[in-house]
Design an enzyme around this catalytic site. Sequence first.
Site, PDB file in Angstrom:
ATOM      1  N   TYR A  28       0.819  -1.209   0.000  1.00  0.00           N
ATOM      2  CA  TYR A  28       0.000   0.000   0.000  1.00  0.00           C
ATOM      3  C   TYR A  28       0.857   1.265   0.000  1.00  0.00           C
ATOM      4  CZ  TYR A  28      -4.743  -1.847   0.752  1.00  0.00           C
ATOM      5  OH  TYR A  28      -5.968  -2.434   0.615  1.00  0.00           O
ATOM      6  N   LYS A  47       3.191 -15.366   1.991  1.00  0.00           N
ATOM      7  CA  LYS A  47       3.334 -16.075   0.715  1.00  0.00           C
ATOM      8  C   LYS A  47       4.819 -16.402   0.560  1.00  0.00           C
ATOM      9  CE  LYS A  47       1.622 -17.669  -3.157  1.00  0.00           C
ATOM     10  NZ  LYS A  47       0.655 -18.772  -3.244  1.00  0.00           N
ATOM     11  N   ASP A  85      -3.063 -18.137   0.151  1.00  0.00           N
ATOM     12  CA  ASP A  85      -4.101 -18.809  -0.645  1.00  0.00           C
ATOM     13  C   ASP A  85      -4.774 -19.902   0.182  1.00  0.00           C
ATOM     14  OD1 ASP A  85      -1.653 -20.143  -0.714  1.00  0.00           O
ATOM     15  OD2 ASP A  85      -1.827 -20.778  -2.805  1.00  0.00           O
ATOM     16  N   ASP A 130      -6.301  -6.993   4.115  1.00  0.00           N
ATOM     17  CA  ASP A 130      -7.450  -6.328   3.500  1.00  0.00           C
ATOM     18  C   ASP A 130      -8.397  -7.383   2.930  1.00  0.00           C
ATOM     19  OD1 ASP A 130      -9.019  -4.237   2.323  1.00  0.00           O
ATOM     20  OD2 ASP A 130      -8.056  -4.672   0.401  1.00  0.00           O
ATOM     21  N   ASP A 176     -12.235  -9.183   4.632  1.00  0.00           N
ATOM     22  CA  ASP A 176     -13.550  -9.183   3.979  1.00  0.00           C
ATOM     23  C   ASP A 176     -14.135 -10.595   3.975  1.00  0.00           C
ATOM     24  OD1 ASP A 176     -13.383  -6.457   3.391  1.00  0.00           O
ATOM     25  OD2 ASP A 176     -14.185  -6.730   1.370  1.00  0.00           O
TER      26      ASP A 176
END
Length: 357
Positions: free
Chosen positions: A141, A191, A223, A247, A251
């Site tokens: 970001y 990751k 993942d 982020d 959700d």
Amino acid sequence: MSKKLFVLPGDGIGAEVMGPAVEVMQAAADLVGCKIEISEGLVGGVAIDATGEPLPAETLAQAQAADAVLLGGVGGPKWDDLPMHQRPEKGLLGLRQGLGLFANLRPALLFAPLADASSLKADLVSNLDILIIRELTGGIYFGEPRGIEQRENEKVGFNTLVYSEAEIDRIARVGFDLAQKRNRKLCSVDKANVLEVSQLWREVVNGVHKDYPDVELSHMYVDNAAMQLVRAPKQFDVIVTGNMFGDILSDVAAMLTGSLGMLPSASLASTGVGLYEPVHGTAPDIAGQDIANPLATILSVAMMYRYSLGEPGAAEAIEAAVAKVLAENYRTADIDDGQDRQRVGTGEMGQLVINRL
Ligand code: IPM
Ligand code: MG
């Protein structure tokens, strides 16, 4: 001495849910005898319209001088075509950076009466209580260089994913500290099979673990974590992860609890002011209709009392009032499973919570 609370309604339903949330804030203050002083400012699209900037200097200064900030949401189609640095989202990102809010706490807690509103089978989510800790002022970001530029005969867009040891260390400590206060299980999501940043992330998290031998630490690729969250979410207690993975995963976690309209968040700095906001966005499609769910913002007010104002009693009272309203079958549209519920609007839902405080 009274506590200074700075309110930033922002855009779309953000502005709508703020009315009831501020009323709950005041009612809870009266309940526990906490003196508060509320002022309001501009951020996001409304700030662009009024001043030309998504984060006016005045807003940042007022936020810095406050004990806590409550934000509704920023953004909407009206401002979608502006260049990146003038978009409403820059207001929120600038506040996070300007206040040093590196630790974002996003609890996904299922209120029992909402088990049927979840997109997962009720037994997979009953009693679900997980906490996602998202690093908020680093990673892709904020990494430099970033941009879109002409290279040879085509345009190229690029961003940088970067984390320093110190940034990973401090967010890992927040994860271990909070895990210690819960079920002492921390899952670090990365990751590391592809990204060097993640390899360093893992190394630093493992190092910090030495200071928290009573916490069980695991690592998971992002993942797989996304898959596990919808397969068997109750395996998690606390998840700690970087900015963009957090982020996305928050959700997913929000939906497990029935609706994005239920999820609050707290953004904390090492010292100083905390910022509280619902995880949902500004939902332009339903803005202005008095149907948005104010509970995520009301629950963010509870987090504000807990983490910034040192009033855990007020936090518990708000959470209990929300639980009561849900148990009494009141539902906004987003959490209505159609099983003979009492449908209420934004303002009415807020009033119901206040009446039960
Ligand atoms: C969130 C939002 C923000 C983010 C946007 C509005 C900039 O999605 O808080 O999760 O990406 O951090
Ligand atoms: Mg998001």
